[in-house]
Design a protein around this motif. Structure first.
Motif, short mmCIF file in Angstrom:
data_model
loop_
_atom_site.label_atom_id
_atom_site.label_comp_id
_atom_site.label_asym_id
_atom_site.label_seq_id
_atom_site.Cartn_x
_atom_site.Cartn_y
_atom_site.Cartn_z
N SER A 435 108.42 39.79 -3.44
CA SER A 435 107.49 40.92 -3.46
C SER A 435 106.19 40.48 -4.15
O SER A 435 106.22 39.62 -5.03
CB SER A 435 108.11 42.09 -4.21
N ALA A 458 108.92 39.59 1.94
CA ALA A 458 109.25 40.46 3.07
C ALA A 458 108.11 41.38 3.48
O ALA A 458 108.01 41.76 4.65
CB ALA A 458 110.49 41.28 2.75
N ASN A 459 107.25 41.78 2.52
CA ASN A 459 106.20 42.75 2.86
C ASN A 459 104.98 42.54 1.98
O ASN A 459 105.03 41.82 0.97
CB ASN A 459 106.71 44.18 2.73
N ASN A 461 103.22 45.36 0.84
CA ASN A 461 102.96 46.75 0.49
C ASN A 461 102.04 46.90 -0.72
O ASN A 461 101.28 47.88 -0.82
CB ASN A 461 104.27 47.49 0.21
N LEU A 481 108.59 37.32 6.29
CA LEU A 481 107.56 38.37 6.24
C LEU A 481 107.49 39.12 7.57
O LEU A 481 107.12 38.55 8.60
CB LEU A 481 106.20 37.75 5.90
N THR A 482 107.84 40.41 7.51
CA THR A 482 107.84 41.25 8.71
C THR A 482 106.92 42.46 8.59
O THR A 482 106.65 43.13 9.60
CB THR A 482 109.26 41.76 9.01
N ASP A 483 106.43 42.76 7.41
CA ASP A 483 105.71 44.01 7.18
C ASP A 483 104.31 43.72 6.64
O ASP A 483 104.14 43.24 5.52
CB ASP A 483 106.49 44.87 6.18
N PHE A 484 103.29 44.02 7.46
CA PHE A 484 101.88 43.80 7.11
C PHE A 484 101.15 45.13 6.87
O PHE A 484 99.92 45.15 6.80
CB PHE A 484 101.17 43.04 8.23
N CYS A 485 101.89 46.22 6.71
CA CYS A 485 101.25 47.53 6.63
C CYS A 485 100.37 47.69 5.39
O CYS A 485 99.47 48.54 5.37
CB CYS A 485 102.31 48.63 6.66
N CYS A 519 102.20 47.47 12.53
CA CYS A 519 102.02 46.57 11.41
C CYS A 519 103.31 45.96 10.88
O CYS A 519 103.28 45.16 9.95
CB CYS A 519 101.28 47.29 10.28
N SER A 520 104.45 46.35 11.45
CA SER A 520 105.72 45.80 10.97
C SER A 520 106.73 45.80 12.11
O SER A 520 106.57 46.50 13.11
CB SER A 520 106.25 46.60 9.79
#
Length: 521
Positions: A435, A458-459, A461, A481-485, A519-520
């Motif tokens: 994180s 992973a993100n 955020n 890394l799957t979450d670019f929000c 974004c994810s």
């Protein structure tokens, strides 16, 4: 040789000058976040120096931008000058540096950043020279025969440089005895003691009190002690002690002032630094590659330095000896000290160094002692395999460059919680970084943001409040890394100014994907 008496009157005069002029002022202190630090400057030199002779450098720093230096006043007008950009002090009129008329010369230097400034006290003590037997010039003594012949003249002072040994030559000298130099009390420029294979003692230099520039003691394999330098109190510039294979300690030294860098490097038998217990002022401290050194006891009287650099001291267990250090102006660098577990002895340092570099420390668990740092230009925390977090950096609000690389045990970026503005931020090759929590307050990246090769991340955020990336965004090879929000806000604000480079991650959205809400995964 005569010395100016430290009378009560002189002491009170100096204290009064200090109180009157060592103050901080500005036209708008309460509205500005800019701070300026300045260190008082003390030096002892011989009377009648040369025009242009360097006296040393006034240390000054600022939390933003750069500082300039100017002389507000001096007790003897026209005695010295200062370089406006570097703070280097030089002699202007050598005739004013006369012990009989001006045994102490003082002044006030203004260190400023715009309207924000702090004043530094300058005190120059003069030492009287016995003119009865002076060698005028430089001398290089390469053999015992040359040293014996020179010593027969019983010189008390050398105006220039003295070299004892072969210095940088490939072969060693045959010098084993310095006793013919026993009448020598001062040297106007540098002293080199170097390249003397069988020199075991500095006996012969026991009356030396003053060195007008640099002191180098290196590559003397048989030298085990410096105790014969027990009358030496002042080295005007740097003191360099390195590559002396048999040197055990610094016992017997009585040095009080080092105007430049104290450099102690590559002395494989050195076990302690207790001989520096009388040292009260030094420009910078550099202790490197002394594998038997376990602590830094001996520096208890030092309260401020420009640079503190510790590297490659494999047996260093702690920083004992630095408990009274309160100011590091330019650089704190600690590297490859593999038994060091914390920096606790630095907890009293209340001014932020311009640069902090902490890397290759295999046992370092925390950097909590750095919590007084606020505005730092450069931060590099890399290759510290058991460092668990970045606590200690929590009060830093802005920086030019921040690098967090190859820290195996860091799982998030807590410790950077108050960072709001950075020019360049690089987060790379931290194998357990899952994180980037800790970057929630980051709003502006003026140049580039790189997040690379963090396999458990992973993100993103915690980048929800990021509004601006001036140039480049590079997020590559973060395999989980799957979450670019977390980038939605900054992408909506026209994203990075130049390059958007996203590939090699578990998901690799385009800028348009992020704008469209894709974004994810």
């Amino acid at each position: 040789m005569r010395y100016f008496p430290k009378s009560t009157f002189s002491f009170l005069l100096l204290i009064s000058i200090f109180i009157l002029f060592n103050s901080c002022s500005s036209d708008d202190e309460t509205l500005s976040t800019i701070t300026v630090n300045a260190a008082d400057f003390f030096v002892t030199i011989e009377e009648r120096p040369t025009a242009g002779q360097v006296l040393g450098t006034v240390d000054g720093s600022t939390s933003q931008g750069s500082v300039s230096f100017s002389i507000i006043e001096q007790s003897v007008n026209g005695a010295f000058e200062i370089d406006a950009s570097t703070g280097e002090l030089k002699v202007v009129n050598p005739d004013l540096f006369n012990f009989d008329t001006n045994p102490i010369i003082t002044g006030t230097v203004k260190v400023s950043n715009g309207n924000i400034f702090e004043n530094a006290l300058v005190v120059i003590y003069l030492e009287d020279i016995d003119d009865s037997n002076v060698f005028d010039g430089r001398i290089w003594l390469k053999t015992q025969a040359e040293l014996d012949a020179f010593g027969a003249n019983n010189y008390t002072h050398i105006t220039g440089q003295l070299v004892i040994g072969t210095r940088y030559a490939l072969e060693f000298s045959d010098i084993i005895d310095l006793s013919p130099l026993s009448s020598l009390t001062s040297i106007g420029e540098n002293l080199f003691i170097a390249g003397n294979e069988d020199l075991a003692s500095l006996n012969g230099l026991q009356n030396l009190k003053f060195i007008g520039s640099h002191l180098y003691i290196f590559d003397n394999p048989s030298l085990s002690s410096l105790a014969e330098l027990n009358k030496l109190t002042t080295v005007t510039m740097d003191l360099n002690i390195y590559q002396n294979q048999s040197l055990l300690n610094m016992d017997g030294l009585a040095i009080k002032h080092i105007g430049g860098i104290l450099n102690i490097t590559s002395n494989p038998s050195l076990t302690n630094l207790l001989g520096f217990s009388e040292l009260i002022s030094v420009g910078s401290i550099q202790i490197q590659s002394n594998p038997q050194l376990t602590n830094l006891k001996g520096f208890e009287n030092i309260t401020e330095v420009s640079t503190l650099r510790l590297g490659g001291n494999d047996a260093l267990l702690n920083l004992e000896g630095l408990e009274n250090l309160t100011q590091i102006h330019a650089l704190l660098a600690i590297g490859a000290c593999n038994l060091l577990t914390n920096l606790d002895e630095l907890q009293n340092v209340h001014s932020s160094p311009a640069e902090i570099t902490i890397n290759f420390n295999n046992s370092l668990l925390n950097i909590n002692a750095l919590s007084n740092s606020e505005t730092v230009e450069y931060i590099d925390v890399s290759n510290n395999p058991v460092l668990v977090n970045l606590q200690g950096l929590e009060n830093i609000t802005s920086a030019n460059e921040v690098y967090i690389y190859l820290n195996s045990s860091i799982t998030d970026l807590s410790g950077l919680n108050n960072l709001t503005t950075v020019d360049y931020l690089g987060i790379s090759q931290n194998p357990n970084l899952s994180s980037i929590a800790g970057l929630e307050n980051l709003k502006t990246v003026q140049s580039s943001l790189f997040i690379e090769q963090n396999p458990t991340l992973a993100n993103l955020n915690s980048l929800n409040n990021l509004e601006t990336i001036g140039n480049d965004l590079r997020i590559v090879e973060n395999s989980a890394l799957t979450d670019f929000c977390g980038l939605q806000t900054v992408i909506a604000n026209n994203g990075p100014g130049n390059t958007y480079s996203v590939y090699g991650n578990a998901y690799n959205p385009t800028q348009q994907d992020i704008l469209n809400g894709n974004c994810s995964l």
